[in-house]
Design an enzyme around this catalytic site. Sequence first.
Site, PDB file in Angstrom:
ATOM      1  N   LYS A 153       0.878  -1.185   0.000  1.00 45.07           N
ATOM      2  CA  LYS A 153       0.000   0.000   0.000  1.00 45.07           C
ATOM      3  C   LYS A 153       0.910   1.229   0.000  1.00 45.07           C
ATOM      4  O   LYS A 153       2.028   1.178   0.518  1.00 45.07           O
ATOM      5  CB  LYS A 153      -0.891   0.004   1.245  1.00 45.07           C
ATOM      6  CG  LYS A 153      -1.764  -1.235   1.423  1.00 45.07           C
ATOM      7  CD  LYS A 153      -2.960  -1.256   0.488  1.00 45.07           C
ATOM      8  CE  LYS A 153      -3.737  -2.553   0.636  1.00 45.07           C
ATOM      9  NZ  LYS A 153      -4.894  -2.659  -0.222  1.00 45.07           N
ATOM     10  N   LYS A 179       2.047  -9.560  -1.925  1.00 42.19           N
ATOM     11  CA  LYS A 179       1.277  -9.629  -3.166  1.00 42.19           C
ATOM     12  C   LYS A 179       1.132  -8.235  -3.757  1.00 42.19           C
ATOM     13  O   LYS A 179       1.091  -7.242  -3.041  1.00 42.19           O
ATOM     14  CB  LYS A 179      -0.091 -10.274  -2.935  1.00 42.19           C
ATOM     15  CG  LYS A 179      -1.068  -9.455  -2.122  1.00 42.19           C
ATOM     16  CD  LYS A 179      -2.428 -10.147  -1.941  1.00 42.19           C
ATOM     17  CE  LYS A 179      -3.350  -9.888  -3.102  1.00 42.19           C
ATOM     18  NZ  LYS A 179      -3.812  -8.480  -3.230  1.00 42.19           N
ATOM     19  N   ASN A 180       1.028  -8.208  -5.118  1.00 46.56           N
ATOM     20  CA  ASN A 180       0.552  -6.983  -5.764  1.00 46.56           C
ATOM     21  C   ASN A 180      -0.872  -6.741  -5.280  1.00 46.56           C
ATOM     22  O   ASN A 180      -1.614  -7.709  -5.050  1.00 46.56           O
ATOM     23  CB  ASN A 180       0.464  -7.174  -7.277  1.00 46.56           C
ATOM     24  CG  ASN A 180       1.768  -7.016  -8.021  1.00 46.56           C
ATOM     25  OD1 ASN A 180       1.929  -7.579  -9.082  1.00 46.56           O
ATOM     26  ND2 ASN A 180       2.703  -6.255  -7.513  1.00 46.56           N
ATOM     27  N   ASP A 181      -1.267  -5.498  -5.210  1.00 50.92           N
ATOM     28  CA  ASP A 181      -2.678  -5.258  -4.970  1.00 50.92           C
ATOM     29  C   ASP A 181      -3.440  -5.600  -6.249  1.00 50.92           C
ATOM     30  O   ASP A 181      -2.860  -5.614  -7.340  1.00 50.92           O
ATOM     31  CB  ASP A 181      -2.945  -3.811  -4.535  1.00 50.92           C
ATOM     32  CG  ASP A 181      -3.999  -3.806  -3.433  1.00 50.92           C
ATOM     33  OD1 ASP A 181      -3.987  -2.883  -2.599  1.00 50.92           O
ATOM     34  OD2 ASP A 181      -4.816  -4.739  -3.407  1.00 50.92           O
ATOM     35  N   GLU A 182      -4.748  -5.834  -6.125  1.00 50.35           N
ATOM     36  CA  GLU A 182      -5.474  -6.425  -7.256  1.00 50.35           C
ATOM     37  C   GLU A 182      -5.497  -5.556  -8.511  1.00 50.35           C
ATOM     38  O   GLU A 182      -5.648  -6.079  -9.613  1.00 50.35           O
ATOM     39  CB  GLU A 182      -6.908  -6.830  -6.849  1.00 50.35           C
ATOM     40  CG  GLU A 182      -7.873  -5.725  -6.532  1.00 50.35           C
ATOM     41  CD  GLU A 182      -7.674  -5.107  -5.169  1.00 50.35           C
ATOM     42  OE1 GLU A 182      -6.826  -5.604  -4.389  1.00 50.35           O
ATOM     43  OE2 GLU A 182      -8.346  -4.111  -4.890  1.00 50.35           O
ATOM     44  N   HIS A 273      -7.670 -13.796  -6.839  1.00 51.64           N
ATOM     45  CA  HIS A 273      -8.237 -12.651  -6.112  1.00 51.64           C
ATOM     46  C   HIS A 273      -9.659 -12.452  -6.615  1.00 51.64           C
ATOM     47  O   HIS A 273      -9.910 -12.546  -7.813  1.00 51.64           O
ATOM     48  CB  HIS A 273      -7.400 -11.381  -6.347  1.00 51.64           C
ATOM     49  CG  HIS A 273      -7.769 -10.264  -5.405  1.00 51.64           C
ATOM     50  ND1 HIS A 273      -8.950  -9.550  -5.538  1.00 51.64           N
ATOM     51  CD2 HIS A 273      -7.144  -9.776  -4.322  1.00 51.64           C
ATOM     52  CE1 HIS A 273      -9.011  -8.654  -4.557  1.00 51.64           C
ATOM     53  NE2 HIS A 273      -7.947  -8.759  -3.809  1.00 51.64           N
ATOM     54  N   HIS A 307      -9.200 -15.936  -2.006  1.00 47.71           N
ATOM     55  CA  HIS A 307      -9.619 -15.158  -0.839  1.00 47.71           C
ATOM     56  C   HIS A 307     -10.984 -15.669  -0.394  1.00 47.71           C
ATOM     57  O   HIS A 307     -11.900 -15.789  -1.231  1.00 47.71           O
ATOM     58  CB  HIS A 307      -9.690 -13.677  -1.211  1.00 47.71           C
ATOM     59  CG  HIS A 307      -8.340 -13.061  -1.426  1.00 47.71           C
ATOM     60  ND1 HIS A 307      -7.880 -12.012  -0.680  1.00 47.71           N
ATOM     61  CD2 HIS A 307      -7.353 -13.360  -2.303  1.00 47.71           C
ATOM     62  CE1 HIS A 307      -6.666 -11.675  -1.081  1.00 47.71           C
ATOM     63  NE2 HIS A 307      -6.311 -12.479  -2.077  1.00 47.71           N
ATOM     64  N   LYS A 315     -12.333  -5.834   7.490  1.00 48.62           N
ATOM     65  CA  LYS A 315     -13.132  -4.662   7.047  1.00 48.62           C
ATOM     66  C   LYS A 315     -14.261  -5.036   6.091  1.00 48.62           C
ATOM     67  O   LYS A 315     -15.163  -4.260   5.836  1.00 48.62           O
ATOM     68  CB  LYS A 315     -12.225  -3.630   6.378  1.00 48.62           C
ATOM     69  CG  LYS A 315     -11.732  -4.017   4.978  1.00 48.62           C
ATOM     70  CD  LYS A 315     -10.733  -3.002   4.420  1.00 48.62           C
ATOM     71  CE  LYS A 315     -10.260  -3.402   3.032  1.00 48.62           C
ATOM     72  NZ  LYS A 315      -9.165  -2.573   2.524  1.00 48.62           N
TER      73      LYS A 315
HETATM   74  C1  CAP Z   1      -6.758  -5.770   1.594  1.00 49.94           C
HETATM   75  C2  CAP Z   1      -6.935  -5.743   0.087  1.00 49.94           C
HETATM   76  C3  CAP Z   1      -7.607  -6.979  -0.463  1.00 49.94           C
HETATM   77  C4  CAP Z   1      -8.894  -7.332   0.202  1.00 49.94           C
HETATM   78  C5  CAP Z   1      -9.769  -8.181  -0.694  1.00 49.94           C
HETATM   79  C6  CAP Z   1      -7.710  -4.509  -0.346  1.00 49.94           C
HETATM   80  O1  CAP Z   1      -6.072  -4.617   1.981  1.00 49.94           O
HETATM   81  O2  CAP Z   1      -5.689  -5.672  -0.542  1.00 49.94           O
HETATM   82  O3  CAP Z   1      -7.787  -6.759  -1.851  1.00 49.94           O
HETATM   83  O4  CAP Z   1      -8.552  -8.109   1.284  1.00 49.94           O
HETATM   84  O5  CAP Z   1     -10.873  -8.608   0.066  1.00 49.94           O
HETATM   85  O6  CAP Z   1      -7.369  -4.046  -1.435  1.00 49.94           O
HETATM   86  O7  CAP Z   1      -8.615  -4.105   0.392  1.00 49.94           O
HETATM   87  P1  CAP Z   1      -6.031  -4.274   3.556  1.00 49.94           P
HETATM   88  P2  CAP Z   1     -11.169 -10.177   0.221  1.00 49.94           P
HETATM   89  O8  CAP Z   1      -5.259  -5.361   4.247  1.00 49.94           O
HETATM   90  O9  CAP Z   1      -5.323  -2.940   3.654  1.00 49.94           O
HETATM   91  O10 CAP Z   1      -7.448  -4.216   4.005  1.00 49.94           O
HETATM   92  O11 CAP Z   1      -9.902 -10.751   0.785  1.00 49.94           O
HETATM   93  O12 CAP Z   1     -12.342 -10.232   1.155  1.00 49.94           O
HETATM   94  O13 CAP Z   1     -11.473 -10.682  -1.148  1.00 49.94           O
HETATM   95 MG    MG Z   2      -6.367  -5.438  -2.499  1.00 48.23          MG
END
Ligand code: CAP
Ligand code: MG
Length: 458
Positions: A153, A179-182, A273, A307, A315
């Site tokens: 982040k 991981k890369n973020d999505e 993801h 996931h 959250k």
């Molecule tokens: C979490 C995250 C993931 C979510 C996806 C985000 O970041 O990288 O993509 O966890 O949700 O972008 O919010 P944080 P799920 O750790 O900062 O919350 O795992 O429920 O599919």
């Molecule tokens: Mg993410």
Amino acid sequence: MQKDYINLKLKDPKNGEYLLAVFHLVPGKGMDLLSAASEVAAESSTGTNFKVKTETEFSRKMNALVYKTDPKQHLVWIAYPWRLFDRGGNVQNILTYVVGNVLGMKEVDEIKLMDIWFPPAMLEQYDGPSYTIDDMRKYLNVYDRPILGTIVKPKMGLTSAEYAEVCYDFWVGGGDFVKNDEPQADQDFSPYDKMVHHVKEAMDKAVKETGHKKVHSFNVSAADFDTMITRCELIKSVFEPGSYAFLIDGITAGWMATQTLRRHYPDVFIHFHRASHAAYTRKENPIGFSVLVLSKYARLAGASGIHTGTAGIGKMAGTVSEDITAAHGILKLESEGHFFTQNWGKISENDEDLIAMINEDNAHHVILEDDSWRGMKKCCPIISGGLNPTKLKPFIDVMGGVDFITTMGAGCHAHPDGTRAGATALVQACEAYLKGMDIKDYAKNHAELAKAIEFFGK
Ligand code: CAP
Ligand code: MG
Ligand code: MG
């Protein structure tokens, strides 16, 4: 009412011919449950809204059949002859039937696919996972605890060098997995190839300094398959086997992308993801499918991990019954769903000779190194979304185990002393769990954890 799609006296639905499905279904205006269900069975198998003259004796054999209803709970059970589905293990094709047009039919006000059951003979046709969390554990030499990860982040906007520095800080802080973020892809301020090379430098440095192997999960979702494969090949050419995973935005990039990765790269962890899954799964949403159904299809398609949610501890919206049922549903060889007990073994219950052979362990002398023929390998839960070190134990307690990857983004990088301290705090929270100690006690002589508790506990 489409009578050809109803058989409330169906003998032995689990005879191996059918995929079984349970829908929560509220009929449209003026319709009763059975009529609406028969319309759904027709539309999601061989029919349409009128009986057509072109039907044949054989086509009728492919009709999906409503075989049970529970009007009080608005539930219907439908059996799908699985010869309906595209041969060669195509998951996308099944979903096009069971959660395709039917979601938009006027005959239903609400329709949600809550659970599915695959017969062993059908499981034979599908890939299932190849490289699993067990392989990743072997590579990392990490056993008997969750694999501790983060998502870099801010979600977007770092240059490739800045991105890699965050990876380095997490890894030297003691974390295993980044991981890369999505949405991370090929943005002009962080070109893909530069990101890959900078991460490699960061990983080499961190491995040398810590003496521990590390893993990075790269988002390979792209505009087209060629670009996706190009990204995979670049990563494969730079990193050693085991040190990278391929992340796919399985809902927005699609099931074909997921299965293409599984088939091209059986020795790589395929990280599913599920961004935008909530459009189908969120409990306030009466139209779609459950987290369990999504997760079971990901295992069938061969994702190494998906996931599955934090059961409301993080959250994102989620519940224990949804998220933990899904997590167990994809990890175990036999698991309780919402309506079905799913055995992921590829051996039909009545195959006594084969079962006897296994029990006498003759089979093992022959195929010790690989018994994937016996059942579909595990797909691991990836637990993420609003977690931080103070939430690790609460989640493990609801999960009832540690066989998962957890990724904490803000829960690491928002730490008052930054990423490295955030990673160390996560490691310390895990150490406290393994020692059976309350994190507050453990924090007394672990400063990073103490700061995390103080900051995230607010
Ligand atoms: C979490 C995250 C993931 C979510 C996806 C985000 O970041 O990288 O993509 O966890 O949700 O972008 O919010 P944080 P799920 O750790 O900062 O919350 O795992 O429920 O599919
Ligand atoms: Mg993410
Ligand atoms: Mg036999």
